[in-house]
Scaffold this active site. Structure first.
Site, PDB file in Angstrom:
ATOM      1  N   CYS A 226       8.128  17.345 -56.164  1.00 36.12           N
ATOM      2  CA  CYS A 226       8.192  16.903 -54.766  1.00 36.12           C
ATOM      3  C   CYS A 226       9.315  17.574 -53.988  1.00 36.12           C
ATOM      4  CB  CYS A 226       8.322  15.385 -54.694  1.00 36.12           C
ATOM      5  SG  CYS A 226       9.810  14.754 -55.487  1.00 36.12           S
TER       6      CYS A 226
ATOM      7  N   GLU B 202      16.164  16.035 -61.399  1.00 34.70           N
ATOM      8  CA  GLU B 202      16.836  16.871 -60.403  1.00 34.70           C
ATOM      9  C   GLU B 202      18.259  17.242 -60.810  1.00 34.70           C
ATOM     10  OE1 GLU B 202      16.491  14.862 -56.599  1.00 34.70           O
ATOM     11  OE2 GLU B 202      16.663  12.901 -57.507  1.00 34.70           O
TER      12      GLU B 202
ATOM     13  N   ASP C 270      17.551  19.341 -55.356  1.00 33.41           N
ATOM     14  CA  ASP C 270      18.816  19.056 -56.028  1.00 33.41           C
ATOM     15  C   ASP C 270      18.938  19.804 -57.345  1.00 33.41           C
ATOM     16  OD1 ASP C 270      20.453  17.340 -54.422  1.00 33.41           O
ATOM     17  OD2 ASP C 270      18.811  15.906 -54.535  1.00 33.41           O
TER      18      ASP C 270
ATOM     19  N   HIS D 181      19.103  17.416 -45.925  1.00 34.98           N
ATOM     20  CA  HIS D 181      18.086  16.399 -45.664  1.00 34.98           C
ATOM     21  C   HIS D 181      17.662  16.420 -44.205  1.00 34.98           C
ATOM     22  CE1 HIS D 181      19.442  14.853 -49.617  1.00 34.98           C
ATOM     23  NE2 HIS D 181      18.140  14.703 -49.727  1.00 34.98           N
TER      24      HIS D 181
HETATM   25  C1  PEP Z   1      14.777  16.982 -54.361  1.00 35.44           C
HETATM   26  O1  PEP Z   1      15.981  16.939 -54.643  1.00 35.44           O
HETATM   27  O2  PEP Z   1      14.045  17.963 -54.597  1.00 35.44           O
HETATM   28  C2  PEP Z   1      14.145  15.847 -53.682  1.00 35.44           C
HETATM   29  C3  PEP Z   1      12.851  15.803 -53.448  1.00 35.44           C
HETATM   30  O3  PEP Z   1      14.985  14.856 -53.245  1.00 35.44           O
HETATM   31  P1  PEP Z   1      15.809  14.962 -51.867  1.00 35.44           P
HETATM   32  O4  PEP Z   1      15.447  16.252 -51.187  1.00 35.44           O
HETATM   33  O5  PEP Z   1      15.440  13.799 -51.039  1.00 35.44           O
HETATM   34  O6  PEP Z   1      17.206  14.951 -52.337  1.00 35.44           O
HETATM   35 MG    MG Z   2      16.966  15.038 -54.499  1.00 39.77          MG
END
Ligand code: PEP
Ligand code: MG
Length: 509
Positions: free
Chosen positions: A475, A404, A428, A185
């Site tokens: 996303c 995810e 994820d 992250h």
């Molecule tokens: C993902 O897992 O692709 C996602 C957008 O969530 P994050 O990256 O915040 O875990």
């Molecule tokens: Mg995620």
């Protein structure tokens, strides 16, 4: 001048003085600076003791005095302090977590005693631990991020999301880390804020860099320690290759603040596909209140200027754990369901803000129908509470599930009947499909969002959504790989959602 070669997280060149990050990563209990946590522990313990001592001024029976005195004795026990200090230093955990572990350790020892009186002290140890932890929650984090002159090159082993958010983009010229990964992250935040960042595994002791002049060349993935003027001039004058892509698909943006929403819309985004609300929790020293959150979500809704804006409920846990949140090892929706008051506060704020724009609510890491039932029950309760108080909100607010986990894909036909949209979290989904920890640099070579198995699961999700007549977007970072945009359109996504700097490379319709 020393040169290291690494992996680029975000391109760009930057120069500045090195500052060593204050936070240290602890996989299961967030990111904590041991000396700052010790300071909190001793302060909290001091306050609890002061309270107990002042209690002694009251008139109690001898029994009660004895109990209070035994509490004070436990608080004065040096062994307890030294146990807590060791946990803080070795595990780099939060003070709350160290106190919990210490009380469990000492309670276990007392339980082994043959003496009934000593055994009876177990509940005292737990009671005291609760008091210290409650007091800790009332004490804000000590200012562990020192103010330096001008923007710095922040150097760390594991990059901390919290530290980036707390320092703020304006104070960070660039980021270097030795054990971070491209899909953590922290890396996602660096990219979304457009901060040049590099991962260099070869730097062995980052503390030796403190105060050195550092040049980051994110275009070539190089880090220069004490560079000469000529190299600085040459590298800073480079600019990114200006390849731009025509979008023939709706392009939404991934954001983390109400200001980002305005910027994304200004840069042509068709909407906001992912507002990572957990960053609101990370930027604070205590839980954000309903009012704090309402103001942010309302501003975000207004800044979206009538376009869709998807707010994801807090995906806290793991590398997104604020110090004040006592972790239980859970993440995302599982963590929220285990802390219903926190979850309800957020839902109330989101629902109230839905009156000011086109807000939808999305839930992270949904992986079973039981979770869906629990989430819906809580959402209905919160709605009913608002209705009772005549507080306005959009009663037919759309809800979505992030897909995810392979489990979510497996049940995607059933899930699609319960939600208005899906959004694929490829970051994820890749980690859980391939069994590769996205935070472990040793496993990075195995982490591939375009792996055929991941793509197959993505296609299954898109087909399930469309069979049920609901919208589906993506996303995860795969959407920000603009060279893959055509494939995503062919897979059938209704929209992609990308980080704000990526919008500049896309010609939106
Ligand atoms: C993902 O897992 O692709 C996602 C957008 O969530 P994050 O990256 O915040 O875990
Ligand atoms: Mg995620």
């Amino acid at each position: 001048m020393n040169v290291f070669v690494g992996k680029t997280v975000y391109p760009g060149a930057a120069v500045g003085k090195a500052a060593i990050a204050s936070y240290v990563k602890c996989k299961h209990d967030g990111l904590y600076d041991a000396s700052a946590q010790k300071e909190r522990y001793f302060k909290a313990k001091g306050l609890v003791k002061k309270d107990l001592v002042s209690l002694c001024a009251n008139e109690f029976s001898n029994d009660v005095y004895d109990i209070i005195k035994s509490y004070i004795l436990i608080l004065e026990d040096e062994e307890y302090d030294s146990f807590v200090s060791t946990i803080l230093e070795v595990e780099r955990s939060s003070a709350e977590c160290a106190v919990k572990k210490a009380s469990e350790h000492f309670a276990a020892q007392l339980k082994k005693s043959g003496d009934e009186y000593i055994k009876g002290r177990v509940s005292d140890v737990y009671d005291l631990s609760d008091r210290i932890r409650t007091t800790l929650k009332e004490i804000s984090e000590p200012e562990s991020v020192q103010k330096e002159e001008g923007p710095v090159i922040l150097v760390s082993e594991y990059m901390s999301v919290t530290e980036i958010i707390k320092r703020g983009k304006e104070n960070i010229a660039g980021l270097i880390s030795t054990k971070n990964t491209l899909h953590s992250h922290a890396s996602i935040v660096a990219r979304s804020l457009g901060i040049p960042a590099i991962i260099v595994n070869e730097i062995e002791d980052i503390s030796t860099l403190e105060g050195s002049s550092i040049l980051i060349d994110g275009y070539e993935g190089k880090v220069y320690i004490n560079p000469d003027e000529e190299t600085i001039k040459e590298k800073l004058s480079q600019s990114a290759e200006a390849v731009s892509y025509d979008a023939d698909i709706k392009v939404y943006a991934n954001v983390q603040s109400a200001e980002d929403v305005a910027e994304a819309i200004k840069n042509g985004a068709d909407g906001i596909g992912l507002f990572r609300t957990e960053f609101i929790y990370l930027g604070k020293d205590n839980f954000p209140t309903e009012e704090d959150q309402f103001e942010i979500y309302k501003a975000a809704a207004i800044n979206a200027a009538g376009k869709d804006i998807v707010l994801r409920t807090a995906d806290l846990g793991d590398d997104k754990t604020p110090a004040y949140l006592e972790t239980n090892g859970l993440r995302a929706i599982k963590l929220c369901l285990s802390m219903p008051d926190m979850f309800k506060t957020q839902l109330r704020a989101l629902l109230r803000a839905s009156n000011y724009g086109n807000i939808s609510i999305m839930f992270p890491m949904i992986s079973s129908m039981d979770e869906v039932a629990e989430v819906k029950k809580i959402l209905d309760e919160v709605k009913a509470g608002l209705r009772d108080k005549n507080i306005a909100f959009n009663d037919s607010i759309k809800t979505g599930a992030m897909i995810e986990t392979p489990a979510a894909v497996e049940i995607s036909d059933t899930l699609a009947k319960e939600f208005d949209f899906f959004s694929v979290g490829s970051n994820d989904l890749t980690q859980f499909t391939l069994g590769v920890d996205r935070l472990n640099s040793e496993e990075e070579k195995f982490y591939n969002q375009k792996d055929p198995k991941v793509i197959e699961l993505i296609k299954t999700t898109v087909n399930a959504a469309h069979r049920a007549g609901i919208t589906v977007g993506i996303c995860g970072e795969l959407a920000s790989d603009v060279s893959f945009m055509r494939e995503l359109k062919e897979i059938g996504f209704d929209y992609i959602s990308v980080s704000v700097p990526v919008l500049e490379r896309i010609k939106c319709k």
